[in-house]
Every structure is written in structure tokens, then in C-alpha cells.
Design an enzyme around this catalytic site. Sequence first.
Site, short mmCIF file in Angstrom:
data_model
loop_
_atom_site.label_atom_id
_atom_site.label_comp_id
_atom_site.label_asym_id
_atom_site.label_seq_id
_atom_site.Cartn_x
_atom_site.Cartn_y
_atom_site.Cartn_z
N ASP A 1 0.93 -1.00 -0.04
CA ASP A 1 0.06 0.06 -0.08
C ASP A 1 0.95 1.46 0.07
O ASP A 1 2.05 1.16 0.17
CB ASP A 1 -1.02 0.09 1.22
CG ASP A 1 -0.49 -0.55 2.40
OD1 ASP A 1 0.91 -0.39 2.55
OD2 ASP A 1 -1.14 -1.25 3.23
N ASN B 1 -7.83 -2.71 14.00
CA ASN B 1 -9.41 -3.05 13.65
C ASN B 1 -9.48 -4.14 12.66
O ASN B 1 -10.40 -4.32 12.11
CB ASN B 1 -9.75 -1.60 12.97
CG ASN B 1 -9.03 -1.28 11.84
OD1 ASN B 1 -8.25 -2.11 11.13
ND2 ASN B 1 -9.54 -0.30 11.06
N HIS C 1 -7.64 -4.63 9.79
CA HIS C 1 -7.24 -4.40 8.30
C HIS C 1 -6.06 -5.19 8.12
O HIS C 1 -5.33 -5.52 9.02
CB HIS C 1 -7.18 -3.16 8.19
CG HIS C 1 -6.04 -2.16 8.69
ND1 HIS C 1 -6.02 -0.86 8.97
CD2 HIS C 1 -4.66 -2.71 8.86
CE1 HIS C 1 -4.69 -0.73 9.38
NE2 HIS C 1 -3.92 -1.55 9.37
N GLU D 1 -9.71 -1.73 5.05
CA GLU D 1 -10.37 -1.26 6.34
C GLU D 1 -11.75 -2.25 6.54
O GLU D 1 -12.23 -2.64 5.60
CB GLU D 1 -10.86 0.23 6.36
CG GLU D 1 -9.59 1.23 6.26
CD GLU D 1 -8.68 1.14 7.50
OE1 GLU D 1 -8.81 0.19 8.44
OE2 GLU D 1 -7.91 1.97 7.82
C1 F6R Z 1 1.29 -1.61 5.98
C2 F6R Z 1 -0.07 -2.43 6.29
C3 F6R Z 1 -0.74 -2.49 7.14
C4 F6R Z 1 -0.17 -2.80 8.79
C5 F6R Z 1 -0.99 -2.86 10.02
C6 F6R Z 1 -0.24 -2.87 11.15
O1 F6R Z 1 1.75 -1.81 4.89
O2 F6R Z 1 -0.56 -2.81 5.20
O3 F6R Z 1 -1.84 -3.54 7.37
O4 F6R Z 1 0.48 -4.13 8.47
O5 F6R Z 1 -1.40 -1.25 10.08
O6 F6R Z 1 0.79 -1.82 11.47
P1 F6R Z 1 2.00 -2.22 12.58
O7 F6R Z 1 2.80 -3.34 12.08
O8 F6R Z 1 2.77 -0.59 12.45
O9 F6R Z 1 1.24 -2.32 13.83
#
Ligand code: F6R
Length: 260
Positions: free
Chosen positions: A67, A136, A138, A143
Site C-alpha cells: 500500500d 481494527n 485491516h 479497512e
Molecule cells: C502496512 C499495512 C498495514 C499494517 C498494519 C499494522 O503496509 O499494510 O496493514 O501492517 O497497520 O501496522 P503495525 O505493524 O505498524 O502495527
Amino acid sequence: MEIIILATPAEIGELAARKVARTIQQKPTAVVGLATGSSPLAIYAELADQVRHRALSVAGVRAFALDEYVGLPVEHPQSYASVIRREVTEPLGLDPAHVFVPDGCAKDLEAACQRYDAAIAAAGGVDIQILGIGANGHIGFNEPTSSLSSRTRLKTLALQTRADNARFFDRPDDVPTHCVTQGLGTIMDAREVVLVAQGTEKAPAIASAVEGPVSARCPGSVLQFHPHATLILDEAAAAQLTLRDYYHHTYANKPDWQRF
Ligand code: F6R
């Protein structure tokens, strides 16, 4: 889904890196799917270490990020293009021409998203996808209520995601409101998926993804349909799993030939 619960973030990083390294050793031109955020940093550090010690060659590897924020210039230190360059491309010595991040500044975002999915397909598809999970539920930036068959596209970030990611920016309002993300359908096309999660704030999302119903309410739950998904967790992230004892027992009794 295989659920592996380990004691420390370092052990999680080491085991997940071993899985990625094995994929690359078996297929030197492997396509690796990259996540940003804090969760996979230990994986990248471990892989970089293996490359430094000449235990792993990544010369033929191609990589696709999940992303990117919309509207953040590529040069911004928190653009995922910058983060991937800093945390992955440079430390591992990947060929920058082989590392792809969605274009969050394209004039025609929809066309850019379609080109991104086409580029993944043209590379032969993702061999192993590294994932984190949001509090959440995702994965990528899909989301809650994302279509379970979505492809790479524009998404509005959830308020919780913006608050969670504010730690990377000077001010909470600096966190972009939109992103482009591989869809859940895109992620599900990967031949293998390794999701890592650490900390109590991930416990509800992990419980819903693993033991809850498959539902767009928790996008990570779509992985229940994946034929080869491994979740590597610490005790805190696994705390709300009701079958925790079973997962420990399964891993402790895994036949040697199935270990990696
Ligand atoms: C990042 C992504 C998100 C993260 C998620 C967890 O490329 O796709 O899904 O993996 O937000 O983020 P952290 O690891 O910072 O808790």
C-alpha cells in the site's frame, strides 16, 4: 491457518524470516510481498543479516509493497516508497528496479491501481506475502467492510488507523486521509501468506481473524479461506484466542518433515 505462538518479537522475526528465506532459496526469482509498519521490521532486519553473512542471495528477487498513502510525495520520509527503501531495499541490497510500491500521487489513481495489479500478475504473482494486521483487523489498508474480493484501489483510512499511524508523523492531522492498497482479492492470490502480530492491542483483531466468522467486519478473517496462511504471534497478541492451548500443542508436536 497455522497459528504459531512464540515468546518474543525477535523469535517471531527470526521464524518468519526463515520462511521467506526458504522461499527465496527454493526460487531465486521469487516475488515477495512487503508490508510496512512496525510488525515486520524484525523480519527485514533478520533477512538483511542473512544477506550480509552471505547466507542468502536476493539478486533475483522482485518485491511488491501492499500500500501507499495518497498525496504524500515519494520523497516524504513517511511515504511507503521511502519506508520500503529505508527498511527493505537498502538493507537487503535489493535491486531498486525490482521493488514496486503503488503510486499514491498518480493523476489517474484508478488506472495506476489497475496497472499495479497487472504488474504483479506479469511478475508471475506473489510467492510469499508478508502481512501485519491493524488493531481494527485491516490487512493492507483494507479497512472493515472492504470487499473480500477487492483488487488494488483507493481507500479511505479508518479514523483508528489514522490515529494509530499518527506516531510516524509530526501532527495527527498530517496523516493522509486516503491510501491505495492491494485488495483482499489481490492479497488472497499470493501463494503463501505469513502474518506477524505482536502486543495486546492486536489481540481482539487476531481473535476475530482466526476464530471469528469470515466477515468484512474483520478483513483479516478472509485468510481463513487461504490455503497456506501462517500467523506468527506473541503471547500478548494471542491472548484472546480460545484455542491457544491447541495451537501450542500443535506446534510442539509438528512432525519434523513439516517444520521449516
Ligand atoms: C502496512 C499495512 C498495514 C499494517 C498494519 C499494522 O503496509 O499494510 O496493514 O501492517 O497497520 O501496522 P503495525 O505493524 O505498524 O502495527
